[in-house]
Write a protein that holds these residues in place. Sequence first.
Motif, mmCIF file in Angstrom:
data_model
loop_
_atom_site.group_PDB
_atom_site.id
_atom_site.type_symbol
_atom_site.label_atom_id
_atom_site.label_comp_id
_atom_site.label_asym_id
_atom_site.label_seq_id
_atom_site.Cartn_x
_atom_site.Cartn_y
_atom_site.Cartn_z
ATOM 1 N N ALA A 107 1.171 -1.296 -0.434
ATOM 2 C CA ALA A 107 -0.165 0.198 0.468
ATOM 3 C C ALA A 107 1.427 1.698 -0.250
ATOM 4 C CB ALA A 107 -0.405 0.408 1.013
ATOM 5 N N VAL A 108 1.997 1.507 1.081
ATOM 6 C CA VAL A 108 2.541 2.440 1.022
ATOM 7 C C VAL A 108 4.112 2.808 -0.722
ATOM 8 C CG1 VAL A 108 4.831 3.435 1.934
ATOM 9 C CG2 VAL A 108 2.910 2.666 3.464
ATOM 10 N N ILE A 109 4.214 0.993 -1.047
ATOM 11 C CA ILE A 109 4.278 1.685 -2.459
ATOM 12 C C ILE A 109 3.829 1.998 -3.695
ATOM 13 C CG2 ILE A 109 5.431 -0.441 -4.496
ATOM 14 C CD1 ILE A 109 6.617 -1.639 -1.805
ATOM 15 N N ALA A 110 2.776 1.844 -3.645
ATOM 16 C CA ALA A 110 1.561 1.784 -4.462
ATOM 17 C C ALA A 110 1.223 3.396 -4.365
ATOM 18 C CB ALA A 110 0.051 1.379 -4.489
ATOM 19 N N THR A 111 1.083 3.811 -3.316
ATOM 20 C CA THR A 111 1.019 5.328 -2.726
ATOM 21 C C THR A 111 1.702 6.009 -3.117
ATOM 22 O OG1 THR A 111 -0.301 4.147 -1.276
ATOM 23 C CG2 THR A 111 0.437 7.342 -0.879
ATOM 24 N N LEU A 112 3.130 5.917 -2.477
ATOM 25 C CA LEU A 112 4.354 7.104 -3.340
ATOM 26 C C LEU A 112 4.061 6.412 -4.960
ATOM 27 C CD1 LEU A 112 7.282 5.343 -0.725
ATOM 28 C CD2 LEU A 112 5.432 7.694 -0.967
ATOM 29 N N LEU A 113 3.660 5.507 -5.319
ATOM 30 C CA LEU A 113 4.184 5.794 -7.372
ATOM 31 C C LEU A 113 2.738 6.775 -7.077
ATOM 32 C CD1 LEU A 113 4.556 4.083 -9.420
ATOM 33 C CD2 LEU A 113 2.955 2.312 -9.673
ATOM 34 N N GLY A 114 1.586 6.739 -6.723
ATOM 35 C CA GLY A 114 0.743 7.073 -7.341
ATOM 36 C C GLY A 114 1.199 8.696 -7.083
ATOM 37 N N LEU A 115 1.575 9.112 -6.444
ATOM 38 C CA LEU A 115 2.451 11.339 -6.113
ATOM 39 C C LEU A 115 4.003 10.898 -6.846
ATOM 40 C CD1 LEU A 115 2.640 10.754 -1.380
ATOM 41 C CD2 LEU A 115 0.315 11.722 -3.317
ATOM 42 N N VAL A 116 4.419 10.311 -7.153
ATOM 43 C CA VAL A 116 4.726 10.237 -8.057
ATOM 44 C C VAL A 116 4.664 10.923 -9.275
ATOM 45 C CG1 VAL A 116 6.941 9.352 -9.520
ATOM 46 C CG2 VAL A 116 7.281 8.942 -6.346
ATOM 47 N N LEU A 117 3.239 10.349 -9.667
ATOM 48 C CA LEU A 117 2.782 9.756 -10.787
ATOM 49 C C LEU A 117 2.590 11.387 -10.925
ATOM 50 C CD1 LEU A 117 1.803 6.377 -11.380
ATOM 51 C CD2 LEU A 117 3.628 7.982 -13.614
ATOM 52 N N LEU A 118 1.785 11.553 -10.017
ATOM 53 C CA LEU A 118 0.904 12.811 -9.415
ATOM 54 C C LEU A 118 2.243 14.399 -10.356
ATOM 55 C CD1 LEU A 118 -1.506 14.848 -9.242
ATOM 56 C CD2 LEU A 118 -0.697 15.103 -6.919
ATOM 57 N N ALA A 119 3.339 13.894 -9.394
ATOM 58 C CA ALA A 119 4.694 14.992 -9.450
ATOM 59 C C ALA A 119 4.636 14.739 -11.106
ATOM 60 C CB ALA A 119 5.284 14.392 -8.636
ATOM 61 N N LEU A 120 4.900 14.125 -11.540
ATOM 62 C CA LEU A 120 5.384 14.110 -12.947
ATOM 63 C C LEU A 120 4.368 14.402 -14.163
ATOM 64 C CD1 LEU A 120 6.951 9.724 -13.319
ATOM 65 C CD2 LEU A 120 8.007 12.633 -13.583
ATOM 66 N N GLY A 121 3.144 14.390 -14.083
ATOM 67 C CA GLY A 121 2.049 15.029 -14.824
ATOM 68 C C GLY A 121 2.273 15.893 -14.339
ATOM 69 N N VAL A 122 2.184 16.739 -13.271
ATOM 70 C CA VAL A 122 2.254 18.899 -13.049
ATOM 71 C C VAL A 122 3.541 19.279 -13.963
ATOM 72 C CG1 VAL A 122 2.929 20.537 -11.544
ATOM 73 C CG2 VAL A 122 0.627 18.723 -11.138
ATOM 74 N N GLY A 123 4.472 18.173 -13.253
ATOM 75 C CA GLY A 123 6.051 18.822 -13.961
ATOM 76 C C GLY A 123 6.518 18.564 -15.511
ATOM 77 N N SER A 124 5.523 17.461 -16.409
ATOM 78 C CA SER A 124 5.453 17.198 -17.473
ATOM 79 C C SER A 124 4.542 18.586 -18.087
ATOM 80 C CB SER A 124 5.142 16.362 -18.052
ATOM 81 O OG SER A 124 3.646 15.303 -17.702
ATOM 82 N N GLY A 125 3.404 18.852 -17.496
ATOM 83 C CA GLY A 125 2.531 19.992 -18.067
ATOM 84 C C GLY A 125 3.261 21.198 -17.996
ATOM 85 N N ALA A 126 3.900 21.535 -17.025
ATOM 86 C CA ALA A 126 4.885 22.919 -16.127
ATOM 87 C C ALA A 126 5.586 23.078 -18.105
ATOM 88 C CB ALA A 126 4.735 22.601 -15.391
ATOM 89 N N ARG A 127 6.542 22.304 -17.743
ATOM 90 C CA ARG A 127 7.717 22.191 -19.027
ATOM 91 C C ARG A 127 6.688 22.730 -20.185
ATOM 92 N NH1 ARG A 127 11.855 24.073 -20.129
ATOM 93 N NH2 ARG A 127 13.615 22.951 -21.209
ATOM 94 N N PHE A 128 5.963 21.577 -20.795
ATOM 95 C CA PHE A 128 5.376 21.706 -21.933
ATOM 96 C C PHE A 128 4.896 23.185 -22.095
ATOM 97 C CE2 PHE A 128 1.833 21.113 -24.853
ATOM 98 C CZ PHE A 128 2.529 21.336 -26.077
ATOM 99 N N SER A 129 4.009 23.682 -20.730
ATOM 100 C CA SER A 129 3.468 25.185 -20.851
ATOM 101 C C SER A 129 4.868 26.313 -21.194
ATOM 102 C CB SER A 129 2.718 25.500 -19.853
ATOM 103 O OG SER A 129 3.444 25.524 -18.677
#
Length: 182
Positions: A107-129
Motif C-alpha cells: 500500500a505504501v509503495i502504491a501510494t508513493l507511485l501515485g504521488l510520483v505520477l502526480l508530480a510527473l504529470g504536473v512537471g511535464s505539463g508545466a514544462r510543456f506550457s
Amino acid sequence: MLGVVFSAPPVRAIPLAAGGTVNRMNATVVCAVICAILAIIMGIAGVLGWTRHFPGNSHIGIITAGTRKSLEAWERAHFVAGPFWLIGALAFVFAALFSYRGSWILAVIATLLGLVLLALGVGSGARFSALYDASSSAAADSGTDGSAGEDGDSQPAPVRVDVDAVRKAAQRSRQDGSGTTA
C-alpha cells in the motif's frame, strides 16, 4: 477467487499508551477510503485533462504563468499531464485495495507511485506550457504564424522573382553570344 484474495483482514485491537485500544479494522478502512478518494480525484482530473475539458480556474490544475496566458496553453498542459494522472489514479486504487487487505508495504509503495505520477504529470505539463509559451512568443516576435516546415524550422517568406527581368537577361546573354545551348 477474487473474494479470497481481497477478503477483509481479521479484526485485532492495538493497545495504546493511554490505556485504550484502536481497532485495526478501522485503520485499514480509513486508509483504504482515503486512497480511494485520491484515486477518484486523480482519475477525474486525468480524464478531464486528457480530453481537454479541464476547466480553467485559479484553484485546481497546473497553474503557472505559461498556462494562464491562453486557453490553448492551459488545455495542452493538462492534455500532457492527463495520462500520468490516470496511471496515478490506478496506483491509488491498488493502494486502497492493498491497505484494505492489510498489505501495508504494498500500500505504501502504491501510494508513493501515485504521488510520483502526480508530480510527473504536473512537471511535464508545466514544462510543456513553458515550451509552448516560448515558441508562441518567438513566433510573435518573428512575425510568422509559428508553422513549421518538414525539418521543424520556421518557413521563411517566399522570394519574389521578377520573371520579365530574368527573360531580358537571358535574351541579352544570347545576343552577346556568351549563352550556351544544350
